[in-house]
Each structure stands twice: as C-alpha cells, then as structure tokens.
Design an enzyme around this catalytic site. Structure first.
Site, PDB file in Angstrom:
ATOM      1  N   LYS A  32      -0.367   2.977 -43.413  1.00 61.21           N
ATOM      2  CA  LYS A  32      -0.471   4.358 -43.877  1.00 61.21           C
ATOM      3  C   LYS A  32      -1.534   5.094 -43.072  1.00 61.21           C
ATOM      4  O   LYS A  32      -2.447   4.510 -42.481  1.00 61.21           O
ATOM      5  CB  LYS A  32      -0.790   4.436 -45.373  1.00 61.21           C
ATOM      6  CG  LYS A  32      -2.177   3.899 -45.782  1.00 61.21           C
ATOM      7  CD  LYS A  32      -3.321   4.891 -45.619  1.00 61.21           C
ATOM      8  CE  LYS A  32      -4.662   4.298 -45.988  1.00 61.21           C
ATOM      9  NZ  LYS A  32      -5.815   5.124 -45.557  1.00 61.21           N
TER      10      LYS A  32
ATOM     11  N   ASP B  47      -5.473   0.952 -53.291  1.00 62.25           N
ATOM     12  CA  ASP B  47      -4.416   1.435 -52.403  1.00 62.25           C
ATOM     13  C   ASP B  47      -3.089   0.704 -52.590  1.00 62.25           C
ATOM     14  O   ASP B  47      -2.055   1.156 -52.079  1.00 62.25           O
ATOM     15  CB  ASP B  47      -4.836   1.262 -50.931  1.00 62.25           C
ATOM     16  CG  ASP B  47      -5.773   2.348 -50.448  1.00 62.25           C
ATOM     17  OD1 ASP B  47      -5.956   3.349 -51.168  1.00 62.25           O
ATOM     18  OD2 ASP B  47      -6.331   2.190 -49.349  1.00 62.25           O
TER      19      ASP B  47
END
Length: 290
Positions: free
Chosen positions: A11, A137
C-alpha cells in the site's frame, strides 16, 4: 485444498494525517490508503500434523514467532481450533521497513489463505475484527483497494478508486522505525495538516492532476528532517516528470505519480543511475479489494 497461493499487495498513503496522541499511547489518524501492484507471494501447504512453519526467502526476515505471518496463523489456529498444520512459504518483493505495510499485508494474506484452506467461512468483516489484534494496518490490507482509515487505522470506509496512472516507487538504502517517527511527532503542535477531505472529493472526480495536487503526509515532518534523502528523491521524481511525489507511511519509501508509462520508466532509469535508491519499481494502483 492442500495448497494455496495468495498475493499480498503493498500500500501507499495518498494522504496521512495524525490528529492526536491518545491516552493509550496510540495515535488517532485519518489516512487514505491505496493498494498498488507490487506484491509478496505466500504459498500455503496443509499438513495432517499440527503446527505452523514459516519459511522466507530473505535471511534478514525470520520465520519465527516474531513474524506477523506466524502471529496471524497462530491467532487463527487458536481461535478456530484448527487441528491440522500449515507450512507457509514467503516470496518477498515489497521492500522491508519501507512504509508500505509489507508485514501487515503478509498477515492479511494469511487470513485469506487459511480462511480458504480450512473452510473457516469468515467474512471480510469478521477477519478484520480479529486482524486488528495483529496490527492496525492489517484490517485495511485484508480489504485492499482505496479506503479512508480512521481511529488507529482500523475504522475503514471505502472510497472511489484512484485514477489510472503509473507509480514510480523508490526505497532508499535506509530503514525507518515507525516507532521512532511517531514518538518524535508532536501532533498537538503541528502547523500543517493534509487536506484529507479534499482528497476524498477529488478521488470522485477521477482527475489525476487534482489527486496528485492533494497528496500530503504529516509524518514527513519527522522523517525528512532525519533522512533528507527522502526529500531529494521527491524532488528528483518531480524533475523527471512526476505530477507530484510523496513519502508513504512513516517512510522512507517515496512514490511519484506519472500519467505516462514511458515517462515513469524513463524516470526509473534516471533514478537508478543517480544512485538515490536501490529498490525502484514501476507499478499501478490496484483499485479492487481482495
């Protein structure tokens, strides 16, 4: 099914703001997360004998209980009483200690892989609730795509996907401690905050230039001060035709947004020749979830 292979996508952060430090020591954030086409590969093999074995292709990345892959597999095994064993082999491509959620996305792939292999029947939401125990996350990495992350990163809202473009990703030959960055960020004294709401609006417009103009990461105020090469790479990318460039997460990885594949690859070559980063990739946004 006795063998499964899953991709674990990295990401970047299109926007990262820190609102305050909470009493429990965590920081409250508002972040816009974006999956990209750079990924690790995890191969799961089921064994009749109970136990978890994790093997990686990097000497510096152990497969023991400290690895998030192992922690995720152990959590699932204990929570759902899995009696069989699993062997997990990791092929690592995402740079480590890079601000790209490499460990978290590997853990997320474990949730997907073991959910399928052992027919656990877990929904995305159920996996996310459990996964926050591994890391803030990990729930986002389970979902993937484009999302607003709030709270400590676990409160997720889907957003329109990033416009088509090419991303130049570069990690300089330094490692940045996320703990160090947050410990040295004084959220109550910040003069600059990225325009997260503005980024949400322009994502709907699908105008790449508008998205690039709204990039912002408050953690740069700490990381760039200690590692000025981060700013040097950003400036280099923009000089090489990037619409804009930003540090991802706590760094040190930098990404540049390009509207041309050829221009992105030309910039990649120039960046490598300049010796500013050893790990350099051209990739694209991944807008669909897993």
């Amino acid at each position: 099914m006795d063998k499964i292979t899953r991709k674990a996508y990295a990401k970047i952060n299109l926007g990262l703001d820190v609102l305050r430090r909470r009493e429990d020591g965590y920081h409250e954030v508002r972040m816009i997360m974006q999956s990209v086409g750079l990924y690790d590969t995890l191969t799961f093999t089921r064994h009749e004998e109970a136990g978890i074995a994790v093997v990686t292709d990097k000497e510096e990345l152990p497969g023991d209980e400290s690895n998030l892959i192992y922690k995720a597999a152990k959590l699932l095994t204990d929570t759902y009483g899995i009696r069989q064993g699993v062997h997990i082999a990791l092929e690592k491509r995402i740079p480590m200690a890079a601000g790209m959620a490499g460990g978290s996305t590997d853990a997320a792939a474990v949730f997907h892989g073991m959910n399928e292999m052992f027919s656990l029947g877990l929904s995305i939401e159920e996996m996310c609730v459990l996964a926050v125990r591994i890391g803030a996350d990990v729930p986002y990495c389970i979902k993937g795509g484009t999302a607003l992350a709030e709270g400590i990163g676990e409160i997720l809202s889907d957003l329109p996907g990033m416009p088509d473009c090419f991303l130049l990703i570069a990690k300089p030959d330094i490692d940045v401690s996320t703990k160090f960055v947050y410990e040295n960020l004084h959220a109550d004294c910040l003069e600059y905050h990225p325009d997260i709401d503005g980024m949400i609006r322009v994502l709907s417009s699908k105008e790449l230039g508008s998205v690039a103009a709204k990039l912002g990461n408050v953690l740069e105020t700490v990381t760039v001060k200690k590692y000025p090469q981060v700013e040097e790479i950003k400036d280099f990318m923009k000089a090489q035709g990037a619409l804009n460039a930003l540090m991802s997460g706590s760094g040190p990885t930098v990404f540049g947004i390009y509207d041309s594949k050829e221009r992105a690859h030309e910039a990649q070559g120039a960046l490598e020749r300049a010796g500013l980063a050893k790990q350099v990739f051209v990739t694209v946004p991944v807008n669909t979830g897993r």
